[in-house]
Design an enzyme around this catalytic site. Structure first.
Site, PDB file in Angstrom:
ATOM      1  N   VAL A 140      41.331  46.277  32.403  1.00 36.63           N
ATOM      2  CA  VAL A 140      42.147  47.180  33.220  1.00 36.63           C
ATOM      3  C   VAL A 140      42.593  48.386  32.410  1.00 36.63           C
ATOM      4  O   VAL A 140      43.503  49.115  32.817  1.00 36.63           O
ATOM      5  CB  VAL A 140      43.377  46.433  33.799  1.00 36.63           C
ATOM      6  CG1 VAL A 140      42.924  45.310  34.721  1.00 36.63           C
ATOM      7  CG2 VAL A 140      44.291  45.883  32.693  1.00 36.63           C
ATOM      8  N   HIS A 195      38.862  44.422  38.144  1.00 32.87           N
ATOM      9  CA  HIS A 195      40.245  43.967  38.263  1.00 32.87           C
ATOM     10  C   HIS A 195      41.249  45.104  38.361  1.00 32.87           C
ATOM     11  O   HIS A 195      42.454  44.890  38.205  1.00 32.87           O
ATOM     12  CB  HIS A 195      40.599  43.061  37.082  1.00 32.87           C
ATOM     13  CG  HIS A 195      39.806  41.798  37.057  1.00 32.87           C
ATOM     14  ND1 HIS A 195      39.619  41.044  35.924  1.00 32.87           N
ATOM     15  CD2 HIS A 195      39.132  41.144  38.043  1.00 32.87           C
ATOM     16  CE1 HIS A 195      38.877  39.980  36.206  1.00 32.87           C
ATOM     17  NE2 HIS A 195      38.562  40.028  37.487  1.00 32.87           N
ATOM     18  N   CYS A 255      53.141  50.538  51.822  1.00 32.60           N
ATOM     19  CA  CYS A 255      52.471  51.650  52.510  1.00 32.60           C
ATOM     20  C   CYS A 255      51.145  52.035  51.873  1.00 32.60           C
ATOM     21  O   CYS A 255      50.404  52.841  52.423  1.00 32.60           O
ATOM     22  CB  CYS A 255      53.387  52.869  52.590  1.00 32.60           C
ATOM     23  SG  CYS A 255      53.637  53.739  51.011  1.00 32.60           S
ATOM     24  N   CYS A 304      59.080  52.579  45.932  1.00 33.32           N
ATOM     25  CA  CYS A 304      58.113  53.601  46.339  1.00 33.32           C
ATOM     26  C   CYS A 304      58.861  54.824  46.853  1.00 33.32           C
ATOM     27  O   CYS A 304      59.789  54.712  47.663  1.00 33.32           O
ATOM     28  CB  CYS A 304      57.198  53.035  47.426  1.00 33.32           C
ATOM     29  SG  CYS A 304      56.077  54.246  48.165  1.00 33.32           S
ATOM     30  N   SER A 363      34.517  35.686  27.806  1.00 34.62           N
ATOM     31  CA  SER A 363      34.236  34.250  27.805  1.00 34.62           C
ATOM     32  C   SER A 363      33.765  33.778  29.170  1.00 34.62           C
ATOM     33  O   SER A 363      33.292  32.655  29.307  1.00 34.62           O
ATOM     34  CB  SER A 363      35.491  33.472  27.410  1.00 34.62           C
ATOM     35  OG  SER A 363      36.502  33.640  28.397  1.00 34.62           O
ATOM     36  N   ASN A 366      29.449  37.893  22.397  1.00 31.03           N
ATOM     37  CA  ASN A 366      30.853  37.471  22.447  1.00 31.03           C
ATOM     38  C   ASN A 366      31.152  36.536  21.286  1.00 31.03           C
ATOM     39  O   ASN A 366      30.337  35.679  20.949  1.00 31.03           O
ATOM     40  CB  ASN A 366      31.134  36.731  23.768  1.00 31.03           C
ATOM     41  CG  ASN A 366      32.595  36.385  23.933  1.00 31.03           C
ATOM     42  OD1 ASN A 366      33.434  37.267  24.064  1.00 31.03           O
ATOM     43  ND2 ASN A 366      32.924  35.101  23.899  1.00 31.03           N
ATOM     44  N   GLY A 419      32.678  33.357  20.055  1.00 34.44           N
ATOM     45  CA  GLY A 419      33.153  32.113  20.636  1.00 34.44           C
ATOM     46  C   GLY A 419      32.378  31.723  21.873  1.00 34.44           C
ATOM     47  O   GLY A 419      31.434  32.403  22.307  1.00 34.44           O
ATOM     48  N   CYS A 429      31.625  43.287  18.790  1.00 31.39           N
ATOM     49  CA  CYS A 429      31.062  44.018  19.941  1.00 31.39           C
ATOM     50  C   CYS A 429      30.801  45.485  19.612  1.00 31.39           C
ATOM     51  O   CYS A 429      29.719  46.018  19.894  1.00 31.39           O
ATOM     52  CB  CYS A 429      32.011  43.931  21.136  1.00 31.39           C
ATOM     53  SG  CYS A 429      32.199  42.284  21.834  1.00 31.39           S
TER      54      CYS A 429
END
Length: 279
Positions: free
Chosen positions: A111, A127, A138, A186, A228, A252, A254, A270
């Site tokens: 995110v 996500h 709204c 809001c 994972s 990855n 693990g 990575c």
């Protein structure tokens, strides 16, 4: 990195480069492991277990005022460090690769918006993104930076608090009177504000799932980076790829939920691996 880590990344990069070479439409799915190089912690250890308590779930956020105040207080303290995070070598390598070979698709479980900031094309933020806030009543949206300013105005005595950063942009903050933390409503309808991310207990919006499924249907291989796959919203794509007969590679550290069905498994950094493999 240590010499051993550099050697592992070099070997992994060559193997990944060779694996990718025949494919022109790779479906790439990324997770928290690609962003640790940007200073954003990951959720799980190398065995796939939670390193901390799981994040807040949707029912607690909407139904428990104290839980909601605790979430926003921790998010208020954690946001500045999260917002300062910059794309690392892995994000930048994927962006250059996509720009050079636009047939590749990118879906992320993260995110942090770092793929988009790195220059990746048509990213599917499965996500959601923490830099946007939505009204649950709204539907009005606004940048998180604006909400952060309102939170600061309403809670000036929380300005100088400091705590360890957590994966979702919040902070490891406990033992305080969260009930006194004021959450702005809001501005359009006075409704409840929530970061535009998928909380536990929520479904991924159908449009995002559909966009990812369409990208996978057009792919000739799938690469998972830094995940994972313990969360089903990501694992479903790995399983669908193998059911469709597509090669599946995992980069990855693990275990992952898809180890048993992968055609290539690489355990290496990575960022360094992608930077070398996609050069």
């Amino acid at each position: 990195m240590t010499a051993q880590a550099v050697s592992a990344a070099t070997d992994a990069a060559q193997r990944l480069h060779d694996w990718l070479r025949p494919h022109r439409r790779v479906f790439v799915l990324t997770g928290a492991g690609i962003s640790t190089g940007s200073g954003i912690p990951h959720y799980r250890d190398e065995s796939g277990a939670w390193q901390r308590k799981p994040p807040i779930d949707f029912r607690a956020f909407t139904g428990d005022a104290r839980a909601r105040s605790r979430y926003w207080a921790r998010s208020f303290v954690g946001w500045p460090a999260f917002d300062r995070a910059q794309p690392n070598a892995g994000h930048l390598a994927l962006a250059r690769w996509q720009q050079r070979e636009p047939g590749h698709a990118l879906v992320t479980q993260n995110v942090d918006a770092l793929h988009s900031r790195a220059g990746s094309l048509d990213v599917v933020d499965l996500h959601g993104r923490l830099d946007e806030v939505v009204c649950l009543d709204c539907g009005a949206r606004q940048p998180r930076a604006q909400v952060q300013e309102r939170l600061l105005q309403d809670n000036p005595d929380w300005r100088d608090l400091d705590a360890a950063a957590l994966p979702d942009g919040d902070a490891d903050l406990d033992g305080l009177d969260f009930e006194r933390f004021r959450i702005p409503p809001c501005e359009a309808c006075a409704g409840m504000l929530k970061p535009d991310v998928v909380f536990f207990g929520e479904n991924v919006p159908r449009a995002r799932v559909s966009a990812a499924q369409q990208a996978l249907a057009a792919a000739d291989a799938m690469l998972v980076v830094g995940s994972s796959l313990m969360v089903y919203s990501g694992f479903r794509f790995a399983r669908a790829a193998r059911e469709a007969g597509l090669p599946l590679a995992l980069l990855n550290r693990g275990v992952t939920r898809a180890d048993a069905i992968a055609t290539l498994k690489l355990e290496a950094d990575c960022g360094a691996t992608l930077d070398a493999a996609l050069a």
